[in-house]
Design a protein around this motif. Structure first.
Motif, PDB file in Angstrom:
ATOM      1  N   GLY A   1       0.811  -1.213   0.000  1.00  0.00           N
ATOM      2  CA  GLY A   1       0.000   0.000   0.000  1.00  0.00           C
ATOM      3  C   GLY A   1       0.841   1.258   0.000  1.00  0.00           C
ATOM      4  N   ALA A   2       1.927   1.250   0.793  1.00  0.00           N
ATOM      5  CA  ALA A   2       2.796   2.426   0.844  1.00  0.00           C
ATOM      6  C   ALA A   2       3.465   2.681  -0.498  1.00  0.00           C
ATOM      7  CB  ALA A   2       3.849   2.235   1.945  1.00  0.00           C
ATOM      8  N   PHE A   3       3.968   1.630  -1.130  1.00  0.00           N
ATOM      9  CA  PHE A   3       4.631   1.789  -2.428  1.00  0.00           C
ATOM     10  C   PHE A   3       3.643   2.259  -3.489  1.00  0.00           C
ATOM     11  CE2 PHE A   3       5.885   0.034  -6.572  1.00  0.00           C
ATOM     12  CZ  PHE A   3       7.115   0.647  -6.727  1.00  0.00           C
ATOM     13  N   THR A   4       2.459   1.665  -3.518  1.00  0.00           N
ATOM     14  CA  THR A   4       1.445   2.054  -4.498  1.00  0.00           C
ATOM     15  C   THR A   4       1.034   3.505  -4.316  1.00  0.00           C
ATOM     16  OG1 THR A   4       0.619  -0.221  -4.582  1.00  0.00           O
ATOM     17  CG2 THR A   4      -0.837   1.516  -5.407  1.00  0.00           C
ATOM     18  N   ALA A   5       0.814   3.903  -3.049  1.00  0.00           N
ATOM     19  CA  ALA A   5       0.434   5.297  -2.776  1.00  0.00           C
ATOM     20  C   ALA A   5       1.544   6.247  -3.199  1.00  0.00           C
ATOM     21  CB  ALA A   5       0.133   5.467  -1.290  1.00  0.00           C
ATOM     22  N   GLY A   6       2.798   5.861  -2.941  1.00  0.00           N
ATOM     23  CA  GLY A   6       3.909   6.717  -3.343  1.00  0.00           C
ATOM     24  C   GLY A   6       3.994   6.888  -4.847  1.00  0.00           C
ATOM     25  N   MET A   7       3.792   5.810  -5.573  1.00  0.00           N
ATOM     26  CA  MET A   7       3.852   5.875  -7.034  1.00  0.00           C
ATOM     27  C   MET A   7       2.721   6.740  -7.592  1.00  0.00           C
ATOM     28  SD  MET A   7       6.521   4.225  -8.095  1.00  0.00           S
ATOM     29  CE  MET A   7       6.135   4.029  -9.831  1.00  0.00           C
ATOM     30  N   ILE A   8       1.527   6.582  -7.041  1.00  0.00           N
ATOM     31  CA  ILE A   8       0.384   7.373  -7.517  1.00  0.00           C
ATOM     32  C   ILE A   8       0.596   8.863  -7.218  1.00  0.00           C
ATOM     33  CG2 ILE A   8      -2.077   7.824  -7.176  1.00  0.00           C
ATOM     34  CD1 ILE A   8      -2.433   4.823  -6.677  1.00  0.00           C
ATOM     35  N   TRP A   9       1.067   9.149  -6.015  1.00  0.00           N
ATOM     36  CA  TRP A   9       1.256  10.542  -5.632  1.00  0.00           C
ATOM     37  C   TRP A   9       2.364  11.197  -6.447  1.00  0.00           C
ATOM     38  CZ3 TRP A   9      -1.051  14.503  -4.151  1.00  0.00           C
ATOM     39  CH2 TRP A   9      -0.435  15.590  -3.540  1.00  0.00           C
ATOM     40  N   GLN A  10       3.393  10.409  -6.751  1.00  0.00           N
ATOM     41  CA  GLN A  10       4.490  10.927  -7.563  1.00  0.00           C
ATOM     42  C   GLN A  10       4.016  11.270  -8.968  1.00  0.00           C
ATOM     43  OE1 GLN A  10       7.423  11.738  -6.507  1.00  0.00           O
ATOM     44  NE2 GLN A  10       8.126  12.433  -8.528  1.00  0.00           N
ATOM     45  N   ALA A  11       3.054  10.494  -9.456  1.00  0.00           N
ATOM     46  CA  ALA A  11       2.559  10.705 -10.818  1.00  0.00           C
ATOM     47  C   ALA A  11       1.659  11.940 -10.917  1.00  0.00           C
ATOM     48  CB  ALA A  11       1.808   9.484 -11.292  1.00  0.00           C
ATOM     49  N   ILE A  12       0.967  12.285  -9.817  1.00  0.00           N
ATOM     50  CA  ILE A  12      -0.006  13.369  -9.891  1.00  0.00           C
ATOM     51  C   ILE A  12       0.452  14.619  -9.144  1.00  0.00           C
ATOM     52  CG2 ILE A  12      -1.903  11.774 -10.129  1.00  0.00           C
ATOM     53  CD1 ILE A  12      -2.601  12.223  -7.227  1.00  0.00           C
TER      54      ILE A  12
END
Length: 344
Positions: free
Chosen positions: A332-343
């Motif tokens: 969950g932490a990695f996925t959230a980081g990737m999404i936030w980095q993209a937006i």
């Protein structure tokens, strides 16, 4: 006479394990004192202060568990959660994001819920969401990292709780995690005796000697169990504060791409201090060039699976449940980081 079990003394396993935990605390303090007497004093004060800060949550959860045992309400509470698991998971994730519990402070409450027979799926949703965000943390996050970051962290808390809860529910439906708690912790959890055997509720339990004895025995057992593990956890946290330099974290989390986000996810577990201390650290790291996504991943992974919290979780649940807890937190932490980095 009401069909209740008489209070029983702790088993030999519980007593031996408890002695080992306290022995570890004493040995660790002696080793620190031999190497650095000043740090030993600092660690002892830190541990006592942290325990005092956790005491209200600890006392409330102990009273809830003991009250439910003595009145016979534990079975009724468990059955109420079984009625609508999908809704219970959603409510648990939302409540977790709004509750004022840190990663260690939520442990006593989780212990009480599981021993009362609350389904693991709803508990997992609350467990994952609760340490990430609360009202005061939201305000502080806005002040340090800005409103968009605070909203992203809040959305991650709820999303992680929902995903973890529903995945756990699906696994439970497939036959996994029949008894999530360790045997020496209690007989609760999914399919526990509290859910299988509904006892009449007696609100004035203190007028029944057997129920009053059950209250005292449950309170004593829960207090001793949680106190020993939280003491060890806070002692280790004091050592992390003393011996993990912030400069080391800065060096590890620099760079671009998915690598720093993955590294921040892993490093967040042992390096995370606490929610309030971590915010200025992450703010400073972002100013020095760390990716915002890595900062979010660090806060999420560290908040849910910080070393003190992980030790307490390990003491409560079976290894397979612990492994799921860690896996969900890191993913969950990695996925959230990737999404936030993209937006971002």
């Amino acid at each position: 006479m009401t069909d209740l079990n008489l209070p029983r003394p702790p088993s030999a396993i519980v007593m031996i394990r408890g002695q080992k935990v306290w022995a570890a605390v004493v040995v660790l303090l002696l080793l620190i004192a031999a190497i650095d007497p000043g740090q030993a004093r600092v660690s002892a004060v830190f541990t006592l202060t942290a325990l005092a800060g956790t005491a209200p949550f600890l006392a409330l959860s102990i009273l809830i568990a003991a009250w439910a045992k003595a009145t016979g309400a534990d079975g009724q509470i468990a059955r109420a959660f079984y009625g609508a698991p999908v809704l219970a998971i959603a409510l648990a994730a939302l409540a977790g994001a709004l509750s004022p519990f840190c990663s260690c402070g939520v442990i006593p409450l989780i212990a009480a819920l599981l021993t009362m027979g609350v389904p693991l799926s709803a508990v997992m949703a609350f467990w994952l969401a609760s340490p990430i965000m609360d009202p005061s943390m939201f305000v502080l996050t806005v002040g340090v990292l800005g409103l968009p970051f605070a909203l992203a962290k809040t959305a991650t808390a709820i999303g992680l709780g929902l995903a973890g809860g529903y995945l756990t529910h699906a696994l439970r439906a497939a036959g996994a995690f029949e008894n999530p708690l360790r045997p020496e912790v209690g007989n609760g959890g999914c399919g526990g005796s509290a859910a299988r055997t509904i006892k009449p509720i007696v609100w004035r339990f203190w007028s029944d000697p057997i129920r009053k004895g059950n209250f005292a025995a449950e309170a004593r057992k829960t207090t001793l169990f949680l106190l020993q593990w939280l003491t060890l956890a806070f002692l280790l946290e004091s050592l992390m504060l003393a011996f993990v330099p912030a400069e080391t974290i800065t060096t590890l989390l620099g760079g671009t791409g998915a690598g720093p986000i993955a590294l921040a996810t892993v490093v967040g577990v042992p390096a995370y201090l606490n929610g309030y201390a971590a915010l200025p650290l992450v703010g400073g790291l972002i100013e020095q060039g760390m990716q915002p996504g890595a900062g979010l991943a660090f806060l999420i992974a560290g908040g849910v699976t910080s070393l003190p919290a992980a030790i307490a979780v390990w003491a409560l649940v079976r290894p397979r449940v612990f492994a799921l807890y860690i896996l969900l937190s890191l993913a969950g932490a990695f996925t959230a980081g990737m999404i936030w980095q993209a937006i971002a």
